[in-house]
Design a protein around this motif. Sequence first.
Motif, mmCIF file in Angstrom:
data_model
loop_
_atom_site.group_PDB
_atom_site.id
_atom_site.type_symbol
_atom_site.label_atom_id
_atom_site.label_comp_id
_atom_site.label_asym_id
_atom_site.label_seq_id
_atom_site.Cartn_x
_atom_site.Cartn_y
_atom_site.Cartn_z
ATOM 1 N N GLY A 6 0.770 -1.222 0.000
ATOM 2 C CA GLY A 6 0.000 0.000 0.000
ATOM 3 C C GLY A 6 0.805 1.276 0.000
ATOM 4 O O GLY A 6 0.243 2.370 -0.094
ATOM 5 N N THR A 7 2.139 1.157 0.094
ATOM 6 C CA THR A 7 3.026 2.323 0.091
ATOM 7 C C THR A 7 3.785 2.378 -1.228
ATOM 8 O O THR A 7 4.415 1.383 -1.626
ATOM 9 C CB THR A 7 4.024 2.264 1.257
ATOM 10 O OG1 THR A 7 3.299 2.247 2.495
ATOM 11 C CG2 THR A 7 4.957 3.459 1.235
ATOM 12 N N LEU A 8 3.727 3.502 -1.900
ATOM 13 C CA LEU A 8 4.483 3.679 -3.135
ATOM 14 C C LEU A 8 5.922 4.024 -2.813
ATOM 15 O O LEU A 8 6.200 4.959 -2.049
ATOM 16 C CB LEU A 8 3.856 4.788 -3.980
ATOM 17 C CG LEU A 8 2.449 4.512 -4.510
ATOM 18 C CD1 LEU A 8 1.888 5.751 -5.198
ATOM 19 C CD2 LEU A 8 2.445 3.330 -5.468
ATOM 20 N N THR A 9 6.850 3.266 -3.380
ATOM 21 C CA THR A 9 8.263 3.483 -3.100
ATOM 22 C C THR A 9 9.109 3.036 -4.283
ATOM 23 O O THR A 9 8.718 2.144 -5.033
ATOM 24 C CB THR A 9 8.697 2.709 -1.837
ATOM 25 O OG1 THR A 9 10.106 2.868 -1.635
ATOM 26 C CG2 THR A 9 8.380 1.223 -1.953
ATOM 27 N N GLU A 10 10.260 3.651 -4.436
ATOM 28 C CA GLU A 10 11.215 3.218 -5.450
ATOM 29 C C GLU A 10 12.263 2.283 -4.862
ATOM 30 O O GLU A 10 13.060 1.700 -5.592
ATOM 31 C CB GLU A 10 11.889 4.431 -6.091
ATOM 32 C CG GLU A 10 10.919 5.296 -6.894
ATOM 33 C CD GLU A 10 11.608 6.451 -7.589
ATOM 34 O OE1 GLU A 10 12.820 6.641 -7.350
ATOM 35 O OE2 GLU A 10 10.948 7.153 -8.375
ATOM 36 N N THR A 11 12.267 2.145 -3.535
ATOM 37 C CA THR A 11 13.270 1.307 -2.863
ATOM 38 C C THR A 11 12.607 0.393 -1.839
ATOM 39 O O THR A 11 12.763 0.571 -0.630
ATOM 40 C CB THR A 11 14.331 2.184 -2.171
ATOM 41 O OG1 THR A 11 13.650 3.084 -1.261
ATOM 42 C CG2 THR A 11 15.136 2.977 -3.187
ATOM 43 N N PRO A 12 11.822 -0.593 -2.299
ATOM 44 C CA PRO A 12 11.189 -1.514 -1.349
ATOM 45 C C PRO A 12 12.237 -2.342 -0.614
ATOM 46 O O PRO A 12 13.284 -2.682 -1.182
ATOM 47 C CB PRO A 12 10.316 -2.388 -2.248
ATOM 48 C CG PRO A 12 10.986 -2.344 -3.580
ATOM 49 C CD PRO A 12 11.558 -0.959 -3.701
ATOM 50 N N GLN A 13 11.981 -2.670 0.624
ATOM 51 C CA GLN A 13 12.929 -3.416 1.444
ATOM 52 C C GLN A 13 12.507 -4.881 1.532
ATOM 53 O O GLN A 13 11.516 -5.215 2.180
ATOM 54 C CB GLN A 13 13.016 -2.794 2.845
ATOM 55 C CG GLN A 13 13.474 -1.351 2.865
ATOM 56 C CD GLN A 13 14.872 -1.186 2.291
ATOM 57 O OE1 GLN A 13 15.815 -1.880 2.700
ATOM 58 N NE2 GLN A 13 15.025 -0.270 1.346
ATOM 59 N N PHE A 14 13.255 -5.742 0.846
ATOM 60 C CA PHE A 14 12.994 -7.165 0.882
ATOM 61 C C PHE A 14 14.039 -7.855 1.745
ATOM 62 O O PHE A 14 15.240 -7.684 1.550
ATOM 63 C CB PHE A 14 13.015 -7.758 -0.529
ATOM 64 C CG PHE A 14 11.907 -7.285 -1.417
ATOM 65 C CD1 PHE A 14 10.649 -7.842 -1.314
ATOM 66 C CD2 PHE A 14 12.115 -6.284 -2.355
ATOM 67 C CE1 PHE A 14 9.614 -7.416 -2.124
ATOM 68 C CE2 PHE A 14 11.095 -5.847 -3.170
ATOM 69 C CZ PHE A 14 9.833 -6.412 -3.055
ATOM 70 N N SER A 15 13.584 -8.661 2.682
ATOM 71 C CA SER A 15 14.491 -9.363 3.580
ATOM 72 C C SER A 15 15.107 -10.582 2.898
ATOM 73 O O SER A 15 14.497 -11.179 1.996
ATOM 74 C CB SER A 15 13.724 -9.809 4.826
ATOM 75 O OG SER A 15 14.449 -10.772 5.555
ATOM 76 N N ALA A 16 16.279 -10.975 3.351
ATOM 77 C CA ALA A 16 16.908 -12.202 2.863
ATOM 78 C C ALA A 16 16.107 -13.433 3.265
ATOM 79 O O ALA A 16 16.307 -14.523 2.712
ATOM 80 C CB ALA A 16 18.332 -12.315 3.400
ATOM 81 N N HIS A 17 15.202 -13.270 4.212
ATOM 82 C CA HIS A 17 14.366 -14.380 4.673
ATOM 83 C C HIS A 17 12.999 -14.391 3.996
ATOM 84 O O HIS A 17 12.107 -15.116 4.431
ATOM 85 C CB HIS A 17 14.199 -14.297 6.195
ATOM 86 C CG HIS A 17 15.506 -14.366 6.928
ATOM 87 N ND1 HIS A 17 16.229 -15.535 7.059
ATOM 88 C CD2 HIS A 17 16.226 -13.394 7.543
ATOM 89 C CE1 HIS A 17 17.344 -15.289 7.734
ATOM 90 N NE2 HIS A 17 17.364 -14.002 8.041
ATOM 91 N N ASN A 18 12.845 -13.632 2.933
ATOM 92 C CA ASN A 18 11.606 -13.580 2.175
ATOM 93 C C ASN A 18 11.243 -14.981 1.678
ATOM 94 O O ASN A 18 12.023 -15.644 1.001
ATOM 95 C CB ASN A 18 11.801 -12.617 0.988
ATOM 96 C CG ASN A 18 10.573 -12.460 0.143
ATOM 97 O OD1 ASN A 18 10.164 -13.390 -0.529
ATOM 98 N ND2 ASN A 18 9.996 -11.269 0.155
ATOM 99 N N ARG A 19 10.060 -15.448 2.016
ATOM 100 C CA ARG A 19 9.680 -16.825 1.681
ATOM 101 C C ARG A 19 9.455 -17.023 0.184
ATOM 102 O O ARG A 19 9.571 -18.151 -0.322
ATOM 103 C CB ARG A 19 8.428 -17.235 2.462
ATOM 104 C CG ARG A 19 8.664 -17.352 3.970
ATOM 105 C CD ARG A 19 7.440 -17.918 4.681
ATOM 106 N NE ARG A 19 7.143 -19.268 4.220
ATOM 107 C CZ ARG A 19 7.695 -20.382 4.706
ATOM 108 N NH1 ARG A 19 8.589 -20.310 5.687
ATOM 109 N NH2 ARG A 19 7.354 -21.558 4.247
ATOM 110 N N GLY A 20 9.167 -15.953 -0.521
ATOM 111 C CA GLY A 20 9.067 -16.070 -1.964
ATOM 112 C C GLY A 20 10.396 -16.442 -2.579
ATOM 113 O O GLY A 20 10.473 -17.272 -3.501
ATOM 114 N N MET A 21 11.469 -15.825 -2.066
ATOM 115 C CA MET A 21 12.808 -16.129 -2.571
ATOM 116 C C MET A 21 13.319 -17.470 -2.047
ATOM 117 O O MET A 21 13.978 -18.224 -2.769
ATOM 118 C CB MET A 21 13.774 -15.010 -2.197
ATOM 119 C CG MET A 21 13.510 -13.700 -2.905
ATOM 120 S SD MET A 21 14.830 -12.489 -2.684
ATOM 121 C CE MET A 21 14.643 -12.096 -0.944
ATOM 122 N N LEU A 22 13.027 -17.791 -0.781
ATOM 123 C CA LEU A 22 13.556 -19.017 -0.197
ATOM 124 C C LEU A 22 12.857 -20.274 -0.696
ATOM 125 O O LEU A 22 13.495 -21.291 -0.949
ATOM 126 C CB LEU A 22 13.440 -18.956 1.332
ATOM 127 C CG LEU A 22 14.344 -17.941 2.048
ATOM 128 C CD1 LEU A 22 14.039 -17.958 3.536
ATOM 129 C CD2 LEU A 22 15.813 -18.262 1.812
#
Length: 280
Positions: A6-22
């Motif tokens: 819901g927040t517009l941003t050019e630099t979203p913060q994705f964690s290394a523990h993101n389950r989509g990536m893991l």
Amino acid sequence: MINFNGTLTETPQFSAHNRGMLYGDAVFETIRYSGGKLFFWEDHYFRLMASMRILRMEIPMHFTLEDLQDELLKLIDAEGLKDKAASVRLTVIRNEGGKYLPEDNNVSYYAFAKALKDPFFTLNEEDYEVELYKDHYVNADLLSTLKTANKIIHVTGSIYAKENNYANCLLLNTNKSVVEALNGNLFLVKGNTIKTPPLEEGCLRGIVRKQLKDIIGKLEEYTLEEAAISPFELQKADELFITNAIAGIQPITKYRKKTYTNEVAKNILGKLNAKARLGK
């Protein structure tokens, strides 16, 4: 620009523990936008909700049809695409925590948009040769029908296609039936019959697939058949075409020594655009 929860941003913060990536623990929708509307939005929304339920994700109270649409339109406006055509990808990820067993079934989402050249579906009549991809197979089960972030077969198949100068590849399921293309559902035309694999074969529950089933079902000159397609049928077909939410209909021009026409695809494309404009 990214719409991140819901927040517009050019630099979203994705964690290394993101389950989509893991773990590929995510589902997504790719939606065409033009003329101030998201094409077939209700179908996309309800497919997303169904996928989240099947994957046992908690659906937030604010994930309503209207609220999610507003968030996507807000993103499109922020990207300066309000009066243009665009593709929008909405990804829903289970919140981080745990290993295979999640600690939290709640979700986050992010969306981005990219400009498209044409406001409506157009027919690409350039050479479009395909081949079977047989290194890996699609499971003929419910999970294969979902648009999850686990698309490694489609990734390796796309690399294979590029390495061998094919425009696309057709995927086989574990029963050795032709189930879909790398980027969409498959339709086969033979005489007055138009055939597409049923969901039980493991093909994607495609949005445009659903629209074409409705369109073809109302055409007196054609019979729609949902049935398994064997590789041997491909070279006997009059037409083959691929469908997805961004391209609409993509005719296949060649498979091995067989070449195809595109008259049925042309006819149906006009009706698909009419449905998209009406939003039905």
